[in-house]
Design an enzyme around this catalytic site. Structure first.
Site, PDB file in Angstrom:
ATOM      1  N   GLU A 200       0.869  -1.165   0.000  1.00  0.00           N
ATOM      2  CA  GLU A 200       0.000   0.000   0.000  1.00  0.00           C
ATOM      3  C   GLU A 200       0.911   1.222   0.000  1.00  0.00           C
ATOM      4  OE1 GLU A 200      -2.277   0.706   3.526  1.00  0.00           O
ATOM      5  OE2 GLU A 200      -3.575   2.158   2.537  1.00  0.00           O
TER       6      GLU A 200
ATOM      7  N   LYS B 234       4.589  -0.152  10.518  1.00  0.00           N
ATOM      8  CA  LYS B 234       4.523   1.173   9.924  1.00  0.00           C
ATOM      9  C   LYS B 234       4.263   2.235  10.986  1.00  0.00           C
ATOM     10  CE  LYS B 234       3.040   0.335   5.251  1.00  0.00           C
ATOM     11  NZ  LYS B 234       1.884   0.179   4.383  1.00  0.00           N
TER      12      LYS B 234
ATOM     13  N   ARG C 207       5.626 -13.856   8.657  1.00  0.00           N
ATOM     14  CA  ARG C 207       6.326 -12.616   8.343  1.00  0.00           C
ATOM     15  C   ARG C 207       7.731 -12.692   8.926  1.00  0.00           C
ATOM     16  NH1 ARG C 207       4.416  -7.958   9.164  1.00  0.00           N
ATOM     17  NH2 ARG C 207       2.188  -8.364   9.093  1.00  0.00           N
TER      18      ARG C 207
END
Length: 770
Positions: free
Chosen positions: A38, A277, A267
């Site tokens: 994104e 983030k 992950r």
RNA sequence: UGGGCCGUGGUGUAACUGGCAACACGUUGGGUUCUGGCCCCAAAGAGUCUAGGUUCGAUCCCUAGCGGCCCAGCCA
């Protein structure tokens, strides 16, 4: 030579899946993946794994990988982010060619599919408030309830949806929801929101839209529309997969055989590093670091500025591997990958931090000696070399001289001798102290017979620079930004901001050899014995700024060294409420108390002498019970049938009901086994065939040639196995008992089900111990 | 008090169809060395979350239990 599918399949579970799909011709053998960030922030180490996996798998299988910006939320996204992301991907070494796409490219198509969903009665416009929707959704333990708009006519929803698109309503007035299942145990299936109203300017589509699709609706459609075959994401999207599949199937965006499939992997998490983030943004916004590309940041921009080569990152990620276990990799593995890459290619040069002035007493004031050429990298002469300048006044690193050296110290000490790398051996004559008792100057003499550093005997070696030609530089030395290996869940309970290392950046004045000034920019190099460095963009002509990428490994252990980390008190043990899964045993017990026939069956099985655990498992439902009875009827051995059912059949992932018509055959199989006509392994092979193709056990056994081996034949087979593995045999004779299992395995494999294990074992024992 | 995913040396990942628990990092010891790096040699370290079961043989199959992570955003 290309790597075979088989070899690829062995690398990790994802490649195993892709290899299987390629070999079975699924998707026509095509492999298409995508990396879907994104564009609302910077890429970090965690994304690097996704990139390596997504692009790597496509590359390995001759497929393609899209770089797709998932720009479905205009309020947080920007073109600047998108451009930085694309640059980071290229920096890592992956070429997306012309396959840079945007979710917004297919907004129109997604909208039309949403209309289709409404027409099919699979979606509706809900005019409840955000709060009402939350209330009606229920909780993980209570089902949701339908709201007043759920059953409105499709035409009405359609009209409303078109008005939504036309901008007739303010933000939050209504949403488009999928009509799935309000009582689903998977919360995501409780009529998920597909579209919301957002009057916001989108960086690509401008003001064309005021409704935007949600992730769960958009992502799978983007995949499908791009022809993605394998859609790889992280573990927490596991719950989303059901919705992913639902949207594709419900919209009929592609035929079922072309539907992309989502797979989840763990992950990447690394000790001392936070990849969130929000947290990274916090570090930047609150000024704990100097920006997104601060060399202490785990962003790709930060790692790049730090001087970490992208190839090292890729190697690191490949070394970590791919699995489905949540894990945290040791920081040392990352360090190893970086050093490993740099060691083979970084030029070596000399430099000193915290310089200490040295005067060579037996050297002329204007005397200069050009030494060299010295190769940049001894292991790679093709890189060429440079010359070094020796003179009366030099600098060495302050830490290379000790007034009171610890045991084992190999550098310069009072009265001692040390080699200046590629220069001369020097001997300490004296030193001067400043007001604070710090050494400010060293007086030494050189041994002119050792020119070029060839001392003819072993001694410590240190680096140096000649004062006249020395190039000044600011050295930025970095350490962990956060002091805990698990900054988001430190045992002390401290917030990650309280774990910030006040010494994560230390600036030192340093001096480098003259050639440093002419080194290509962006070139990683090693300051010998000190570490790997790279020039920072802050560098100006005459004012070099160097980032220490990573220090060299230090094998010198000082004896007085104490454990440096303070043991943090473990406090606040989470008062974690335990949630138990509803045990299957409980369900069976419940079923029996509700159904007397099941209870009676359990008693009956127990009376027949079954193991209580088996009796419990087999009396939980009628289907299994019926199968048991049918098999037992066919062979007349209830306990045997029970054992067979629990241990053989249940392990093969078959439904009891589907087996009913095979019960007589299964019973017959048990009879053959019981009579000794078939060996245990032989019976197992027959069972495989029986389940796959059906047929009569006796006939199958005959077809497979499963007649029991005669004593003599068995003996010959065993002997042949022993002869075939002389090495293992001698190891076994030397006492490696575990090789008994190996030989037994070889015998069983060689006889392919024609040998009775006990017998084979006996023969093997006999031949091994004559 | 629902559903899903996952448990293998200190760490990360392997182990074919049930058949010698392997590789890498790290650690320790030694060697080599004009970098206390690199390189070379060696060692220690898990018996596979626990308990039962099936089997000649279980990390792998069955049963039960324990532990960790994810899900109740109009974020992705």
């Amino acid at each position: 030579m290309p790597v075979s599918l088989d070899d690829l399949a062995k690398r990790d579970f994802l490649r195993a899946i892709v290899a299987r799909d390629v070999s079975t011709g699924r998707y026509g053998g095509r492999v298409v993946t995508r990396f879907p960030p994104e564009p609302n922030g910077y890429l970090h180490l965690g994304h690097a794994k996704a990139i390596v996996v997504d692009f790597g798998i496509a590359r390995d299988f001759g497929g393609i990988c899209y770089l797709r910006m998932d720009d479905t939320n205009p309020t947080t996204e920007s073109m600047e982010f998108a451009e930085n992301i694309a640059a980071d991907v290229r920096w890592l070494g992956f070429d997306y060619g012309d396959r840079l796409t945007f979710a917004s490219d297919v907004f129109e198509a997604m909208y039309r599919l949403a209309e289709r969903l409404i027409e099919k009665g699979l979606a509706y416009v809900d005019e409840c408030s955000e709060d009402e929707i939350r209330q009606l959704r229920g909780t993980v333990t209570e089902p949701g309830r339908p709201g007043p708009w759920r059953d409105r006519p499709a035409a009405e929803s359609l009209e409303r949806f078109r008005q939504m698109r036309a901008g007739a309503f303010p933000n939050g007035a209504m949403v488009l929801r999928g009509r799935i299942d309000l009582s689903a145990t998977n919360m995501l299936l409780r009529d998920p929101i597909l579209y919301r109203i957002k009057h916001a300017h989108h960086f690509r589509t401008g003001d064309d839209w005021c409704i935007y699709p949600m992730y769960d609706y958009a992502h799978c459609l983007e995949d499908a529309l791009e022809g993605v075959t394998h859609s790889i994401c992280t573990l927490e999207f596991d719950n989303n997969r059901a919705l992913y599949d639902w949207v594709i199937q419900a919209t009929e965006v592609v035929p079922p055989e072309l539907a992309p499939q989502q797979y989840e992997m763990a992950r990447l998490e690394v000790e001392y590093i936070v990849t969130s983030k929000r947290r990274l943004k916090q570090l930047v916004d609150e000024g704990h670091v100097r920006g997104w590309d601060d060399p202490r940041m785990p962003t790709l921009a930060g790692l790049r500025r730090r001087g970490i080569p992208p190839q090292a990152l890729v190697a690191f990620i490949e070394r970590v591997g791919i699995a489905k276990t949540n894990s945290r990799v040791e920081y040392s593995l990352l360090e190893h990958a970086i050093r490993d890459h740099l060691n083979l290619r970084a030029r070596r040069l000399m430099g000193v931090a915290d310089p200490l002035r040295v005067v060579v007493e037996n050297w002329g004031a204007d005397e200069v000696d050009e030494l060299g050429p010295v190769p940049w990298l001894a292991e790679d002469p093709s890189l060429g070399g440079r010359s070094l300048r020796f003179g009366k006044e030099l600098f060495i690193a302050r830490e290379d001289f000790e007034l009171s050296p610890p045991p084992g110290f190999k550098r310069l000490v009072p009265g001692g001798e040390v080699r200046l790398l590629h220069g001369y051996a020097i001997r300490h004559l004296g030193h001067e102290l400043d007001g604070q008792g710090r050494v400010r100057l060293l007086r030494v003499e050189v041994d002119r017979s050792t020119r070029g550093g060839d001392t003819g005997r072993r001694m410590g070696s240190i680096q140096w620079v000649e004062a006249q030609g020395a190039v000044p530089a600011t050295l930025r030395l970095y350490d962990q930004l956060l002091l805990s290996p698990t900054p988001m869940a430190d045992p002390s309970g401290r917030d990650f901001l309280d774990l910030i290392n006040p010494d994560s950046l230390v600036e030192q004045a340093g001096l480098l050899e003259p050639a440093a000034a002419s080194l290509p920019v962006g070139q990683a190099f090693q300051v010998m014995r000190t570490g790997y460095f790279a020039a920072d963009p802050d560098s100006r002509p005459g004012a070099l700024v160097l980032n220490r990428t990573i220090p060299l490994k230090d094998g010198f252990v000082r004896k007085e060294e104490a454990p440096p980390v303070d043991p943090v008190a473990v406090v606040g043990e989470d008062e974690r409420r335990k949630r138990k899964k509803r045990p299957a045993a409980e369900l069976r017990a419940e079923a029996r108390s509700a159904d007397p026939r099941l209870a009676a069956a359990q008693d009956e099985l127990l009376a027949a002498g079954l193991d209580p655990a088996e009796a419990d498992v087999l009396s939980g439902d009628h289907e299994q019970l019926a199968l048991l009875r049918a098999i037992a009827a066919a062979c007349g051995d209830l306990p045997g049938s029970a054992r067979f059912l629990t241990n053989e059949l249940r392990g093969r992932d078959v439904q009891p009901a589907a087996l009913m018509d095979k019960a007589p055959s299964l019973g017959a199989l048990l009879t053959l086994r019981g009579a000794g006509t078939l060996t245990g392994p032989g019976a197992s092979r027959v069972l495989d065939v029986l389940l796959a193709e059906g047929g009569q056990p006796a006939e199958i056994a005959q077809r497979l040639g499963l007649s029991s081996l005669s004593d003599g034949a068995l003996r010959a087979e065993v002997q042949a196995v022993l002869d075939r593995h002389p090495d293992e045999l001698s190891r076994l004779r030397q006492g490696e008992q575990k090789l008994r299992g190996f030989f037994m395995g070889q015998v069983m494999k060689a006889t392919r089900g024609r040998a009775e294990p006990q017998l084979a074992q006996a023969v093997l024992d006999e031949l091994l111990n004559p």
